[in-house]
Motif scaffolding. Structure first.
Motif, PDB file in Angstrom:
ATOM      1  N   GLU A 117       0.842  -1.203   0.000  1.00 37.43           N
ATOM      2  CA  GLU A 117       0.000   0.000   0.000  1.00 37.43           C
ATOM      3  C   GLU A 117       0.873   1.248   0.000  1.00 37.43           C
ATOM      4  OE1 GLU A 117      -3.684   2.294   2.245  1.00 37.43           O
ATOM      5  OE2 GLU A 117      -2.972   0.370   3.044  1.00 37.43           O
ATOM      6  N   GLU A 119      -0.661   4.625  -0.349  1.00 36.36           N
ATOM      7  CA  GLU A 119      -1.485   5.494   0.497  1.00 36.36           C
ATOM      8  C   GLU A 119      -2.920   5.420   0.005  1.00 36.36           C
ATOM      9  OE1 GLU A 119      -0.189   9.533   0.088  1.00 36.36           O
ATOM     10  OE2 GLU A 119      -0.539   9.597  -2.069  1.00 36.36           O
ATOM     11  N   ASN A 120      -3.856   5.797   0.868  1.00 34.40           N
ATOM     12  CA  ASN A 120      -5.274   5.911   0.514  1.00 34.40           C
ATOM     13  C   ASN A 120      -5.844   4.640  -0.136  1.00 34.40           C
ATOM     14  OD1 ASN A 120      -5.458   8.623   1.441  1.00 34.40           O
ATOM     15  ND2 ASN A 120      -4.497   9.322  -0.465  1.00 34.40           N
ATOM     16  N   SER A 158      -4.078  10.179  -5.421  1.00 34.86           N
ATOM     17  CA  SER A 158      -2.840   9.399  -5.311  1.00 34.86           C
ATOM     18  C   SER A 158      -2.475   8.792  -6.660  1.00 34.86           C
ATOM     19  CB  SER A 158      -3.000   8.299  -4.265  1.00 34.86           C
ATOM     20  OG  SER A 158      -3.224   8.837  -2.982  1.00 34.86           O
ATOM     21  N   TYR A 183       7.487   7.664  -1.127  1.00 38.58           N
ATOM     22  CA  TYR A 183       7.160   6.425  -0.415  1.00 38.58           C
ATOM     23  C   TYR A 183       8.428   5.582  -0.214  1.00 38.58           C
ATOM     24  CZ  TYR A 183       2.762   7.770  -2.777  1.00 38.58           C
ATOM     25  OH  TYR A 183       1.675   8.451  -3.279  1.00 38.58           O
TER      26      TYR A 183
END
Length: 267
Positions: A117, A119-120, A158, A183
């Motif tokens: 993952e 984000e979001n 994103s 990230y």
């Protein structure tokens, strides 16, 4: 809602970028929202092609039969036509599938590592090894984004950020460098997965193709014997699921290699 979509911009020279969504099941109604964002992103050089598929029966892209289905063969033809250096496969998932997609032992059950993952709820990983090995060069960048079905504005934002990075980059190294600034932990994990692939699945597949040219394979039993010999002799770290995927990748290679239009189609 109409989900079938095809659009491209740019010339034949430079970096070839291909985004496809909705390649199985009903995912296209969600991935079209990402495609619509992507078409408004400017590309400084090279080519930017976008496709979104109509609904189709659901077959996993980890199943070799998918690539022999109508939707799968269409996906292969689009890849062969575009010969992308950068390939993004868009999928969507329901909340109850999140753990199955991201769990650490996913490789034991499905032969592939868990998605990461960013984000979001936006997950990232490599495309199926069944096509990663057959249709792409080692240092191309074929990857998957899994977004929540009916994505939120935050998830779409994103995705836009990621696609802007793709549009402004010409190779794998540039993309990962830029993603790593946003990230860092996730990109390190993805890079670890890639190293594991380059040390095991990829060289095993290359060796199988090489030996298959020197061997009279008359049956699936002959192929199974060859797979077992290669993995054992070269001491590749592959579990039973991955060995079965090697078989599937080889069969897909045999099915499509006569086209001779993909960068890694030749041995």
């Amino acid at each position: 809602m109409e989900t079938t979509y095809s659009w491209e911009t740019g010339g034949k020279g430079g970096t070839s970028r291909l985004l496809v969504g909705g390649i199985h099941g009903q995912e296209g109604s969600s991935t079209i929202k990402v495609i619509e964002v992507a078409k408004d992103i400017s590309v400084p050089e090279g080519r930017w092609a976008l496709y979104n598929f109509p609904p189709s029966p659901y077959l996993s892209t980890l199943d070799p039969l998918y690539y022999l289905s109508l939707a799968g063969s269409k996906l292969v033809s689009i890849i062969q036509e575009n010969k992308p250096d950068i390939f993004l496969e868009l999928h969507c998932y329901h909340p109850d599938s999140y753990f199955k997609l991201t769990k650490g032992d996913r490789k034991d059950f499905f032969g592939v590592p868990g998605l990461v993952e960013l984000e979001n709820g936006v997950l990232m990983g490599s495309v199926s090894p069944l096509i990663r090995s057959v249709f792409f060069a080692l240092n191309d960048f074929p990857f998957v984004l899994e977004i929540p079905c009916n994505p939120s504005k935050e998830a779409l934002k994103s995705c836009q950020r990621i696609m802007e990075i793709i549009a402004s980059s010409s190779n794998r190294r540039e993309i990962l460098q830029k993603l790593g600034q946003i990230y860092p932990r996730q990109v390190q994990q993805l890079d670890d997965y890639f190293k594991e692939y380059t040390e095991n699945f990829h060289p095993a597949f290359v060796e199988i193709k090489k030996r298959a040219m020197e061997t009279d394979l008359k049956s699936y039993q002959d192929l199974d014997k060859l797979l077992t010999e290669v993995v054992k002799q070269e001491d590749y770290d592959l579990n039973p699921r991955q060995i079965k995927q090697l078989e599937g990748a080889f069969l897909i290679f045999k099915e499509y290699s006569s086209f001779r239009c993909c960068k890694t189609a030749q041995i």
